[in-house]
Design a protein around this motif. Sequence first.
Motif, PDB file in Angstrom:
ATOM      1  N   UNK A  57      33.567  48.080  35.390  1.00 15.80           N
ATOM      2  CA  UNK A  57      33.527  48.361  36.823  1.00 15.80           C
ATOM      3  C   UNK A  57      34.739  47.819  37.550  1.00 15.80           C
ATOM      4  N   UNK A  58      35.185  46.612  37.178  1.00 12.82           N
ATOM      5  CA  UNK A  58      36.360  46.021  37.812  1.00 12.82           C
ATOM      6  C   UNK A  58      37.619  46.806  37.474  1.00 12.82           C
TER       7      UNK A  58
ATOM      8  N   UNK B 197      40.982  43.672  43.933  1.00 11.55           N
ATOM      9  CA  UNK B 197      40.503  44.333  42.723  1.00 11.55           C
ATOM     10  C   UNK B 197      41.112  43.704  41.474  1.00 11.55           C
ATOM     11  N   UNK B 198      42.369  43.292  41.553  1.00 15.54           N
ATOM     12  CA  UNK B 198      43.002  42.637  40.410  1.00 15.54           C
ATOM     13  C   UNK B 198      42.367  41.282  40.131  1.00 15.54           C
TER      14      UNK B 198
ATOM     15  N   UNK C  84      28.532  41.545  30.840  1.00 15.17           N
ATOM     16  CA  UNK C  84      29.940  41.215  31.059  1.00 15.17           C
ATOM     17  C   UNK C  84      30.835  42.418  30.778  1.00 15.17           C
ATOM     18  N   UNK C  85      30.488  43.183  29.764  1.00 17.04           N
ATOM     19  CA  UNK C  85      31.260  44.393  29.456  1.00 17.04           C
ATOM     20  C   UNK C  85      31.170  45.418  30.590  1.00 17.04           C
TER      21      UNK C  85
ATOM     22  N   UNK D 118      41.743  50.647  39.564  1.00 15.22           N
ATOM     23  CA  UNK D 118      42.388  51.964  39.520  1.00 15.22           C
ATOM     24  C   UNK D 118      42.196  52.719  40.836  1.00 15.22           C
ATOM     25  N   UNK D 119      40.971  52.615  41.397  1.00 17.06           N
ATOM     26  CA  UNK D 119      40.688  53.278  42.671  1.00 17.06           C
ATOM     27  C   UNK D 119      41.508  52.675  43.804  1.00 17.06           C
ATOM     28  N   UNK D 120      41.628  51.360  43.822  1.00 16.14           N
ATOM     29  CA  UNK D 120      42.403  50.687  44.867  1.00 16.14           C
ATOM     30  C   UNK D 120      43.876  51.070  44.785  1.00 16.14           C
TER      31      UNK D 120
END
Length: 359
Positions: free
Chosen positions: A152-153, A101-102, A146-147, A158-160
């Motif tokens: 979403x990323x 995710x990072x 892109x925004x 945060x979820x991970x």
Amino acid sequence: MKTRISKYVVLVGVLGLLAGCSEAEPEAKAPRPIKSIGAEIRSIGETVSQTGEIRPRYETPLSFRLDGQLTFRVENGIEVKAGELLASIDKVPSQNNVLTARAELVTTQSALEFARLTAERNRELFSKNVISRAQLQEAEANLQTAQARFAGATTALSTAEETLTYTEVKAPRDGIVSAVGANIGQIVQAGQQVVTIISNQDRDAVFDVPERLLNDGAGTTEVKVSLISNPAATATGTIREVTPSADPVTRTFRVKVSLDDKGQRMPFGAAVLGTIVLSPKELVELPASALTNKNGATAVFVFDKASSKLAYRTVQIDRYDDQNIYVAFGLNTGDIVATAGVSKLRDGEVVKLEAREGQ
């Protein structure tokens, strides 16, 4: 001749004596003495006892939100503090999700910066009529995409990171580990009970009581609690919770009693006796020996001072105990009630009262 005269004289004398005896009146029978008690209408509550046990107020089964292999678990019976680690599962899968995710966040951030620069440059070129409106709109659309990807990323990271915390189970409060449901190395499922923690400070006395006690006001009554194994160990409690529906098998209601400081020293699982006094009623308390019946109806004998006679009085009994009856209707304060040998007494019989206690 003299002998005949003598026998005649004796016979006449005997007849005279018999005649005299037949004319004598029999002695009057003395009134029977009876034991009695004076009726008194008083506010009397019913004392009821029920067995139960000491249970923790808070008993919390804990589990993981993820599937995984158990790598750590505390031992049963130890005391823990709030926030202390109780169990954990393999963190590697969740840690990898965080790294992924990072990386995705860095990628989308770079794409966002490029899209922003492109959009700004195209706005400047469009103002100089170097590019068409379509090219400008394409650059603006790429910026918005892109925004959205960057947002979403950010959420995915945060979820991970939140999911990584699900690999640990921590104590929600101070307490004692009362049960364990898995061993180290075992694959546990999400929601499977792994550790159960109970509060070691707050204790309840728990009873299963019949509906009648609730209807008679047990829910608002102070409860005296004592250990069955040691009746000298007592505590006082107040009812804090009553189940809204009866148990489908026993038809009883679960009642939880919050205990005072003395009760907090009673051991978990100990059998206790709870005693309550139900809402008082206006009743007359009599010895059970006073009860008789009249034509199938419950009754007592009441003494009339003016005539010294007994009379049946039909009464309504509210309840019984081992030694007494409690009369709801039929008697007034001051009525004198026979309390012994009532099976031999008769309606209208003249009697006298034995001295009662206190006279």
